[in-house]
Design an enzyme around this catalytic site. Structure first.
Site: not given
Length: 393
Positions: A217, A240
């Site tokens: 993430d 991310h």
């Protein structure tokens, strides 16, 4: 004429140094901990912490080399003096099913002058928990624990730690002030759900330096109330990217401001430098943000302001964000994009982005869609210097 009184400051300094050096050490082995990979050691760790925290001169909690199984544990202050929490060994999350759905694994709370260090390892054993993370399709999904939380921790350092396969995020800073994190190594597979590297909220004067974050993430995420955040020399990827937000999902969120990310790199991440806000959203502000000297290697969405953030496609596509984004600079961002639109500034019609600056952007794309491009919607600002893709401001 030289006199004894001139030595008083030196004696005072030496006495302070001596007091620091004689701070007692509280070895968890002396409290019954066992480094055998099956004994649960939370009670032993807690008792060592309690004694170190109660020491008038402060104390040192020592976890020697070896592998220690640990269930959810909270180390609370306030303490009478500084405490060093020295992890030389490996801490492994308990596989007790009752510990699976907790909001924490290791938590430090209400502590000033804390140092967590030692070069040790934190194993969250996230692979056992990730199948239970169904938040993408279940709005009532259960919480999974962060590996290490810091709540109301001030004037402290976290350094030389290694975190692997967290069940949820790796490190969480909530309502902290003057905390520096450095030489942190974070690792989880690119597909691991919600494994943020470092998550920051309602915290001020936070520095993250000289670290490597590979996760599933956001490498670093900054949400409501994150102010005076400095990130330098951090390698991100997979993951991310660096994210500010999501913002505006709750009422009365505090502004996010004075964020600086520089001298860092991203490699094969889903996003690069991103500011994301919900639509619709409650009003708040994100301002005074600098991204400087950033290298991208095959990054999707290298420069991205997304004011239509909706991760599960359950939002009204016509709704608009009420988060004001203002005074954001992207400077010296260079490298390669894995998507044609290397610069996307998708701002809100209700509150257009203001004073956005693109300085010396050089992002190449070699894919099949065509030449590298940029897209600006409801964004006001200027471009300076070299621009690839050509500026749309």
């Amino acid at each position: 004429m030289f006199s004894f009184i001139h030595l008083l400051p030196l004696f005072f300094f030496l006495s302070l140094a001596a007091a620091y050096n004689v701070r007692p050490t509280f070895n968890v082995l002396s409290y019954g901990a066992h480094a055998n990979r099956f004994t649960e050691n939370s009670n032993a760790f807690s008792r060592a912490w309690t004694d170190a925290c109660a020491s008038n001169t402060g104390g040192r909690v020592l976890i020697p080399r070896g592998s220690y199984v640990l269930g959810p544990v909270e180390f609370e202050g306030p303490c009478k003096g500084p405490v060093d929490f020295i992890i030389k060994g490996t801490l492994e999350a308990s596989d007790n099913p009752a510990d699976m759905f907790r909001d924490h694994w290791i938590t430090f709370r209400y502590v000033d002058w804390l140092v967590v260090t030692g070069g040790g390892f934190l194993y969250g054993h996230g692979r056992k928990a990730w199948p239970h993370n169904d938040c993408a399709k279940n709005s009532h999904c259960k919480s999974l624990p962060y590996t290490m939380r810091f709540d109301f921790v001030n004037n402290s350092r976290i350094e030389h730690l290694n975190s692997f396969n967290s069940r949820s995020g790796h490190f969480n800073l909530f309502s902290c002030h003057k905390v520096e994190m450095s030489y942190i190594r974070i690792s989880a597979p690119y597909w691991s759900p919600n494994t943020d590297g470092i998550h920051i909220g309602l915290s001020t004067q936070i520095r993250i330096l000289d670290s490597i974050i590979k996760t599933g993430d956001d490498c670093v995420s900054m949400v409501t109330g994150s102010q005076d955040i400095e990130i330098q020399r951090v390698q991100c990827g997979p993951g991310h990217g660096f994210s500010i937000g999501s913002l505006g999902g709750s009422k009365n969120e505090d502004p996010v401001s004075r964020i600086t990310i520089r001298d860092s790199s991203l490699k094969r991440t889903q996003n690069g430098l991103r500011i994301k806000t919900w639509a619709p959203s409650s009003p708040t502000l994100a301002s005074d943000i600098i991204f400087d000297n950033i290298v991208m290697i095959n990054v999707n969405n290298p420069i991205f302001i997304d004011q239509q953030y909706c991760p599960h496609n359950l939002c009204n596509s016509k709704a608009q964000s009420n988060v004001q984004i203002r005074n954001v600079t992207f400077s010296g961002v260079r490298g390669t994009s894995s998507s044609q639109f290397a610069v996307k500034l998708q701002c809100s019609r209700n509150v257009p982005c203001e004073d956005i600056k693109l300085k010396n952007i050089n992002l190449a794309y070699h894919g099949p869609e065509g030449p590298v491009a940029s897209s600006c919607i409801n964004a006001e600002g200027r471009s300076y210097g070299f621009q690839l893709p050509s500026g749309c401001l």
